[in-house]
Design a protein around this motif. Sequence first.
Motif, PDB file in Angstrom:
ATOM      1  N   VAL A  48      42.385  47.683  33.758  1.00  0.00           N
ATOM      2  CA  VAL A  48      42.802  47.263  35.094  1.00  0.00           C
ATOM      3  C   VAL A  48      43.296  45.827  35.011  1.00  0.00           C
ATOM      4  CG1 VAL A  48      42.104  47.035  37.518  1.00  0.00           C
ATOM      5  CG2 VAL A  48      40.945  48.696  36.041  1.00  0.00           C
ATOM      6  N   ALA A  49      44.349  45.503  35.759  1.00  0.00           N
ATOM      7  CA  ALA A  49      44.833  44.126  35.788  1.00  0.00           C
ATOM      8  C   ALA A  49      45.423  43.813  37.150  1.00  0.00           C
ATOM      9  CB  ALA A  49      45.874  43.883  34.693  1.00  0.00           C
ATOM     10  N   SER A  50      45.350  42.526  37.513  1.00  0.00           N
ATOM     11  CA  SER A  50      45.902  42.052  38.775  1.00  0.00           C
ATOM     12  C   SER A  50      46.631  40.741  38.528  1.00  0.00           C
ATOM     13  CB  SER A  50      44.779  41.847  39.795  1.00  0.00           C
ATOM     14  OG  SER A  50      45.281  41.325  41.009  1.00  0.00           O
ATOM     15  N   GLY A  51      47.827  40.590  39.124  1.00  0.00           N
ATOM     16  CA  GLY A  51      48.608  39.372  38.955  1.00  0.00           C
ATOM     17  C   GLY A  51      47.947  38.166  39.594  1.00  0.00           C
ATOM     18  N   SER A  52      48.382  37.001  39.177  1.00  0.00           N
ATOM     19  CA  SER A  52      47.724  35.763  39.611  1.00  0.00           C
ATOM     20  C   SER A  52      48.167  35.269  40.975  1.00  0.00           C
ATOM     21  CB  SER A  52      47.967  34.656  38.570  1.00  0.00           C
ATOM     22  OG  SER A  52      49.356  34.434  38.398  1.00  0.00           O
ATOM     23  N   ASN A  53      49.294  35.787  41.515  1.00  0.00           N
ATOM     24  CA  ASN A  53      49.769  35.231  42.789  1.00  0.00           C
ATOM     25  C   ASN A  53      49.037  35.784  44.007  1.00  0.00           C
ATOM     26  OD1 ASN A  53      50.855  37.787  43.227  1.00  0.00           O
ATOM     27  ND2 ASN A  53      52.981  37.167  42.941  1.00  0.00           N
ATOM     28  N   GLY A  54      48.201  36.790  43.824  1.00  0.00           N
ATOM     29  CA  GLY A  54      47.355  37.283  44.907  1.00  0.00           C
ATOM     30  C   GLY A  54      48.052  38.131  45.950  1.00  0.00           C
ATOM     31  N   GLN A  55      49.308  38.495  45.738  1.00  0.00           N
ATOM     32  CA  GLN A  55      50.023  39.284  46.734  1.00  0.00           C
ATOM     33  C   GLN A  55      49.652  40.764  46.701  1.00  0.00           C
ATOM     34  OE1 GLN A  55      54.226  38.601  47.061  1.00  0.00           O
ATOM     35  NE2 GLN A  55      54.040  36.400  46.732  1.00  0.00           N
ATOM     36  N   ILE A  56      49.126  41.229  45.575  1.00  0.00           N
ATOM     37  CA  ILE A  56      48.626  42.597  45.461  1.00  0.00           C
ATOM     38  C   ILE A  56      47.108  42.520  45.371  1.00  0.00           C
ATOM     39  CG2 ILE A  56      48.620  44.724  44.114  1.00  0.00           C
ATOM     40  CD1 ILE A  56      51.294  44.150  45.396  1.00  0.00           C
ATOM     41  N   GLY A  57      46.439  43.016  46.382  1.00  0.00           N
ATOM     42  CA  GLY A  57      44.982  42.955  46.402  1.00  0.00           C
ATOM     43  C   GLY A  57      44.357  44.256  45.933  1.00  0.00           C
ATOM     44  N   LEU A  58      43.551  44.187  44.897  1.00  0.00           N
ATOM     45  CA  LEU A  58      42.745  45.330  44.460  1.00  0.00           C
ATOM     46  C   LEU A  58      41.287  45.048  44.797  1.00  0.00           C
ATOM     47  CD1 LEU A  58      44.182  46.154  40.901  1.00  0.00           C
ATOM     48  CD2 LEU A  58      44.711  47.281  43.067  1.00  0.00           C
ATOM     49  N   TYR A  59      40.528  46.112  45.009  1.00  0.00           N
ATOM     50  CA  TYR A  59      39.099  45.994  45.293  1.00  0.00           C
ATOM     51  C   TYR A  59      38.354  46.968  44.390  1.00  0.00           C
ATOM     52  CZ  TYR A  59      40.950  43.720  49.437  1.00  0.00           C
ATOM     53  OH  TYR A  59      41.643  42.872  50.269  1.00  0.00           O
ATOM     54  N   TRP A  60      37.120  46.579  44.033  1.00  0.00           N
ATOM     55  CA  TRP A  60      36.305  47.479  43.233  1.00  0.00           C
ATOM     56  C   TRP A  60      34.878  47.464  43.756  1.00  0.00           C
ATOM     57  CZ3 TRP A  60      35.620  45.183  37.599  1.00  0.00           C
ATOM     58  CH2 TRP A  60      35.335  43.819  37.683  1.00  0.00           C
ATOM     59  N   GLY A  61      34.208  48.575  43.524  1.00  0.00           N
ATOM     60  CA  GLY A  61      32.845  48.703  44.013  1.00  0.00           C
ATOM     61  C   GLY A  61      32.103  49.793  43.264  1.00  0.00           C
ATOM     62  N   VAL A  62      30.875  50.047  43.722  1.00  0.00           N
ATOM     63  CA  VAL A  62      30.002  51.010  43.046  1.00  0.00           C
ATOM     64  C   VAL A  62      29.643  52.133  44.010  1.00  0.00           C
ATOM     65  CG1 VAL A  62      27.842  51.312  41.783  1.00  0.00           C
ATOM     66  CG2 VAL A  62      29.075  49.129  41.642  1.00  0.00           C
ATOM     67  N   ALA A  63      29.896  53.374  43.591  1.00  0.00           N
ATOM     68  CA  ALA A  63      29.593  54.545  44.411  1.00  0.00           C
ATOM     69  C   ALA A  63      28.107  54.903  44.310  1.00  0.00           C
ATOM     70  CB  ALA A  63      30.455  55.721  43.964  1.00  0.00           C
ATOM     71  N   ALA A  64      27.707  55.923  45.064  1.00  0.00           N
ATOM     72  CA  ALA A  64      26.297  56.316  45.116  1.00  0.00           C
ATOM     73  C   ALA A  64      25.774  56.773  43.760  1.00  0.00           C
ATOM     74  CB  ALA A  64      26.111  57.423  46.157  1.00  0.00           C
ATOM     75  N   ASP A  65      26.635  57.337  42.922  1.00  0.00           N
ATOM     76  CA  ASP A  65      26.203  57.837  41.610  1.00  0.00           C
ATOM     77  C   ASP A  65      26.409  56.813  40.494  1.00  0.00           C
ATOM     78  OD1 ASP A  65      28.936  57.847  41.473  1.00  0.00           O
ATOM     79  OD2 ASP A  65      29.147  59.970  40.969  1.00  0.00           O
ATOM     80  N   GLY A  66      26.733  55.566  40.861  1.00  0.00           N
ATOM     81  CA  GLY A  66      26.939  54.525  39.860  1.00  0.00           C
ATOM     82  C   GLY A  66      28.356  54.426  39.340  1.00  0.00           C
ATOM     83  N   SER A  67      29.244  55.315  39.793  1.00  0.00           N
ATOM     84  CA  SER A  67      30.645  55.259  39.367  1.00  0.00           C
ATOM     85  C   SER A  67      31.305  53.989  39.888  1.00  0.00           C
ATOM     86  CB  SER A  67      31.423  56.462  39.891  1.00  0.00           C
ATOM     87  OG  SER A  67      30.907  57.669  39.387  1.00  0.00           O
TER      88      SER A  67
END
Length: 251
Positions: free
Chosen positions: A148-167
Motif C-alpha cells: 500500500v502507498a499514499s502520495g505525500s501531497n495528501g490529496q488522496i486520503g486512504l484509511y485503514w482499520g481493524v475488523a472484528a476478526d482482526g483483518s
Amino acid sequence: MLGIFKEKLVKAPKELNSPASLNSCTKPKLSHEILQDFMSCNSSNAFSMCFGNEALLAYSPSNKPSIHQRLFSGLDNIYCVFLGGLHNLSMLNKQYGLSKGTNEAMFITEAYRTLRDRGPYPADQVLKELEGSFGFVIYDNKDGTVFVASGSNGQIGLYWGVAADGSIVISENLELIKASCAKSFAPFPNGCMFHSEHGLMSIEHPTKKMKAMPRIDSEGFMCGANFNVDSQTKIQVMPRVGSEANWATWS
C-alpha cells in the motif's frame, strides 16, 4: 475501493487496534458484512474478488469525471486498485517500455512486477519518481503479499482499520471504515508505504522509523493512531544488492 486482508496474511500495526472499540456503540464488523456494505452503497458496476479466505478486493469505477480517478488492473496474479493521477505517466511508460495507452493502475502493476522479479531498485526511489496525487493497494496473489502507498501531497486520503476478526481494512471511504472498524481506525499516513511483511515506512525518509501517536476522538476515546516519522531514530539497513532489493522484499 476496499481491501480486506486476514490477520494471518497481514499483521496490522498494534496501535490501530483501540480497546475503546469493545465499549463503542458501533461494534467492528466481520469481513463479509463490510463487503456487503460496500457493494450496497456503490453503483451496479461495482465488483469484488476473493482470494480464498485470506484476501478480498472490491472496486467501483468513478461515476463522473474527476481528477481523482479510480482504476483497477490485474496482471500475472497481481491486482492493483489505483486512486488519483500521475502527471508524468507518459515519461514513466517510456522509461519502463510500456505503451502509450497504459494507465496508472497498469503502470503500477507493471512496475511492481518488474521490481519484484528483476529489479534491484529500492521501492522508495521508485515512488519518489511518481509526480501527482496517488494512493494504491496491490495484492500479490502469487507471493501472498500486500503493498500500500499514499502520495505525500495528501490529496488522496486512504484509511485503514481493524475488523472484528482482526483483518486489516483499507479504503478511501472514511464512513465505511468508521462503520466497519468502530474506534480501531486511522488515516493511512501520507508519503508512506506499507508492506505486509515489513511494515510501514516513509517514502521520503526510508531510514527513519515510524512513530505511532495516539488519536483521541470527539468523545475522548483513543481511536487508532497517527503515524509520523521519528527523526530521532534510524533504521539499520544492509546495502541493497541483488534481487532482494525490491518492492516485494525490502528490509
